[in-house]
Design an enzyme around this catalytic site. Structure first.
Site, short mmCIF file in Angstrom:
data_model
loop_
_atom_site.label_atom_id
_atom_site.label_comp_id
_atom_site.label_asym_id
_atom_site.label_seq_id
_atom_site.Cartn_x
_atom_site.Cartn_y
_atom_site.Cartn_z
N LYS A 1 0.83 -1.21 0.00
CA LYS A 1 0.00 0.00 0.00
C LYS A 1 0.86 1.25 0.00
O LYS A 1 0.64 2.18 -0.77
CB LYS A 1 -0.91 0.00 1.23
N ASN A 2 1.86 1.29 0.89
CA ASN A 2 2.63 2.52 1.04
C ASN A 2 3.45 2.85 -0.22
O ASN A 2 3.72 4.01 -0.49
CB ASN A 2 3.54 2.45 2.27
N ARG B 1 -3.58 10.95 4.38
CA ARG B 1 -2.48 11.92 4.42
C ARG B 1 -1.56 11.80 3.21
O ARG B 1 -1.03 12.80 2.74
CB ARG B 1 -1.63 11.68 5.67
N CYS C 1 -3.73 13.63 13.00
CA CYS C 1 -4.40 12.35 12.78
C CYS C 1 -4.33 11.58 14.08
O CYS C 1 -3.75 12.04 15.06
CB CYS C 1 -3.78 11.58 11.64
N ARG D 1 1.91 14.69 13.27
CA ARG D 1 2.46 14.37 11.94
C ARG D 1 2.63 15.58 11.03
O ARG D 1 1.90 15.76 10.05
CB ARG D 1 1.60 13.31 11.25
N ASP E 1 4.97 0.44 12.17
CA ASP E 1 3.71 -0.12 11.66
C ASP E 1 3.47 -1.55 12.12
O ASP E 1 2.42 -2.13 11.82
CB ASP E 1 3.69 -0.06 10.12
N ILE F 1 8.82 6.67 16.92
CA ILE F 1 8.53 7.40 15.67
C ILE F 1 7.34 8.35 15.83
O ILE F 1 7.41 9.51 15.44
CB ILE F 1 8.24 6.41 14.50
N ARG G 1 -8.62 0.24 4.86
CA ARG G 1 -7.68 1.18 4.23
C ARG G 1 -6.38 0.47 3.85
O ARG G 1 -5.69 0.91 2.93
CB ARG G 1 -7.32 2.31 5.20
C1 UD1 Z 1 5.14 6.61 6.40
C2 UD1 Z 1 4.19 5.46 6.22
C3 UD1 Z 1 3.63 5.02 7.56
C4 UD1 Z 1 4.77 4.72 8.54
C5 UD1 Z 1 5.76 5.88 8.61
C6 UD1 Z 1 7.00 5.58 9.43
C7 UD1 Z 1 3.25 5.88 4.03
C8 UD1 Z 1 2.06 6.25 3.21
N1 UD1 Z 1 3.11 5.88 5.36
O1 UD1 Z 1 4.40 7.71 6.95
O2 UD1 Z 1 2.84 3.84 7.35
O3 UD1 Z 1 4.23 4.52 9.83
O4 UD1 Z 1 6.21 6.22 7.28
O5 UD1 Z 1 7.65 4.45 8.96
O6 UD1 Z 1 4.28 5.55 3.49
N2 UD1 Z 1 8.10 14.35 10.46
C9 UD1 Z 1 8.38 15.66 10.71
N3 UD1 Z 1 8.27 16.57 9.69
C10 UD1 Z 1 7.88 16.20 8.44
C11 UD1 Z 1 7.61 14.85 8.18
C12 UD1 Z 1 7.73 13.93 9.22
O7 UD1 Z 1 8.73 16.04 11.83
O8 UD1 Z 1 7.79 17.08 7.55
C13 UD1 Z 1 8.22 13.35 11.57
C14 UD1 Z 1 6.88 12.66 11.89
O9 UD1 Z 1 6.09 13.44 12.77
C15 UD1 Z 1 7.35 11.38 12.52
C16 UD1 Z 1 8.64 11.06 11.76
O10 UD1 Z 1 9.02 12.28 11.11
O11 UD1 Z 1 7.67 11.57 13.87
C17 UD1 Z 1 8.51 9.98 10.72
O12 UD1 Z 1 7.38 10.24 9.89
P1 UD1 Z 1 7.40 9.88 8.35
O13 UD1 Z 1 8.48 8.92 8.06
O14 UD1 Z 1 7.35 11.15 7.55
O15 UD1 Z 1 6.00 9.15 8.18
P2 UD1 Z 1 5.03 9.17 6.91
O16 UD1 Z 1 5.82 9.33 5.66
O17 UD1 Z 1 3.91 10.11 7.17
#
Ligand code: UD1
Length: 423
Positions: free
Chosen positions: A22-23, A93, A117, A122, A307, A329, A401
């Site tokens: 999915k991701n 998202r 969320c 996030r 996850d 995380i 989802r």
């Molecule tokens: C993706 C995955 C999700 C998984 C996560 C971590 C998808 C669609 N989703 O989510 O299933 O749980 O990776 O492996 O691929 N952060 C910031 N600033 C930003 C972006 C992120 O501070 O601009 C922080 C987030 O709050 C979090 C950490 O970085 O604490 C990691 O998040 P991130 O890897 O970005 O998660 P997603 O890409 O949203």
């Protein structure tokens, strides 16, 4: 809203095929906006998040053809609007990721901010800072990000403050069509990022270093069509293996990429399971034994995936011994703890709700439960499988989802599970 009714006690046994990731698929659908020619994506799971992404592309005027096997053909050059509305971004998202491709290809985009969320705030600050480093002019207006660029985006060096999967993917996609070379540092290294880079390169991009913490993208003027097969869903595959271990069962997952699950298989062995690994399969046999408690700390890949934290916690509720599970995380990712405790689990949260201490009990008791995020919901299904009695898991639209045909797959393994549809 649909519910799942699960009668606990069955030992899961049999073979399953892992679905496409999915991701990976949601991001690759966003990246298809970069192409000037049709692209075809196969091994796409039939899930609500995928339908939401397709709905978004169609709402922008993109022609999307889906066949009965979920091969998706996308004609991005039929696009008419560069707006991603709140109603769609709010429900998923990852749809925010259309911002970079729209901006890089068409020079403008208007995308709703995703907002908070169930698993914490996030933020997307690093996505926006990365795009600005490439020359994007960004304004916030009424909950929307309005971005434009004079001419093309320009290659630049950008260092991520923290490892972000979505952030790394987002800037990689935008840089593919930028003028000059982009060097991204402190990148996330998840397999889905490599899959995205493979897709971009198949369209004619020049991305290298994916899978390491430094990714280099030499921008090209345009991207063409391609056929791409999405990688296997490591989180889905692991979820069924954990469920097998929790129930004392024996399950073989086929069509997986075992190296993506190295840390998980080693944790499953720690629980007492016999794990055999082939080229594209993993076989887990618990031989009816009770699992042993497994402690873990979530971390960016190749560390233990956030996850899968909730699913391991479910197994630990009935394990022999005490486990410490630490989430690093996301801030608010223990909502399932309270639901599991209602089923008789002995879990306490410490360290400002960042660490769960789980004392294994002999058996869980059925109770009506619900969760407000995808992985928490599936962890309650695992808890229900090991509980005494009939558990109703509410709000399963979260599971829909991210888990393709969850009840059919579990029924194939001998679980007593059925969907109760409600209007
Ligand atoms: C993706 C995955 C999700 C998984 C996560 C971590 C998808 C669609 N989703 O989510 O299933 O749980 O990776 O492996 O691929 N952060 C910031 N600033 C930003 C972006 C992120 O501070 O601009 C922080 C987030 O709050 C979090 C950490 O970085 O604490 C990691 O998040 P991130 O890897 O970005 O998660 P997603 O890409 O949203």
């Amino acid at each position: 809203m649909d519910k799942l009714l699960i009668s606990g006690g069955a030992c899961l046994e049999g073979e399953l095929r892992a679905s496409g990731a999915k991701n990976s698929a949601v991001t690759i659908l966003a990246a298809s906006l970069l192409a000037n020619e049709p692209v075809t994506i196969s091994n796409v799971p039939h899930l609500r998040d995928i339908t939401t992404m397709i709905e978004l592309l169609v709402s922008m005027g993109v022609e999307v053809v889906v066949d009965e096997k979920m091969n998706i053909e996308i004609h991005a050059n039929t696009i008419k609007s560069f707006v991603a509305p709140y109603d769609l971004v709010r429900t998923m998202r990852a749809s925010f990721l259309v911002l970079g491709p729209l901006l890089a290809h068409y020079g403008e985009a208007e995308v709703s901010l995703p907002g908070g969320c169930a698993i914490g705030p996030r933020p997307v600050d690093l996505h926006l800072r990365g795009l600005e480093a490439l020359g994007a002019i960004i304004e916030m207006k009424e909950g929307y990000v309005k971005a434009r660029v004079n001419g093309r985006l320009k290659g630049a060096r950008f260092i991520f403050d923290v490892s972000t999967v979505g952030g790394t993917e987002h800037i990689m996609m935008a840089a593919a069509l930028a003028e000059g070379t982009t060097v991204l540092e402190n990148c996330a290294r998840e397999p889905e990022i490599i899959d995205l880079a493979d897709f971009l390169n198949a369209m004619g991009a020049k991305v290298s270093g994916q899978g390491t913490d430094t990714i280099t993208i030499e921008g090209v003027e345009s991207l063409g069509g391609c056929d791409h097969h999405v990688i296997a869903d490591r989180v889905e595959a692991a979820t069924y293996l954990i469920a097998a271990a929790a129930t004392g069962g024996h399950v073989k997952m086929r069509d997986v990429i075992p190296e993506h699950l190295d840390v998980v298989t080693s944790k499953l062995r720690e629980s007492g399971a016999d794990v055999t690994i082939g080229e594209d399969w993993i076989d887990l046999d618990m031989r009816g034994r009770r699992p042993k408690a497994v402690s873990l700390v979530t971390a960016p890949y190749p560390g233990f995936p956030t996850d899968l934290q909730a699913q391991f916690l479910a197994m630990n509720t009935i394990a022999e011994g005490t486990a410490t599970v630490k989430e690093t995380i996301f801030e608010n990712r223990f909502m399932h703890v309270h639901e599991m405790n209602r089923m008789g689990a002995q879990i306490r949260l410490e360290g400002n709700n960042t660490t769960a201490i789980v004392e294994g009990v002999d058996v869980l008791q059925a109770a009506p439960v619900m969760a407000n995020d995808l992985r928490a919901s599936v962890s309650l299904v695992i808890a229900a499988l090991i509980a005494d009695g009939d558990t109703v898991v509410n709000r399963i639209y979260h599971i829909d989802r991210g888990y393709e045909q969850v009840e059919e797959k579990l029924q194939n393994l001998g679980a007593k599970i059925k969907r109760i549809q409600s209007r």
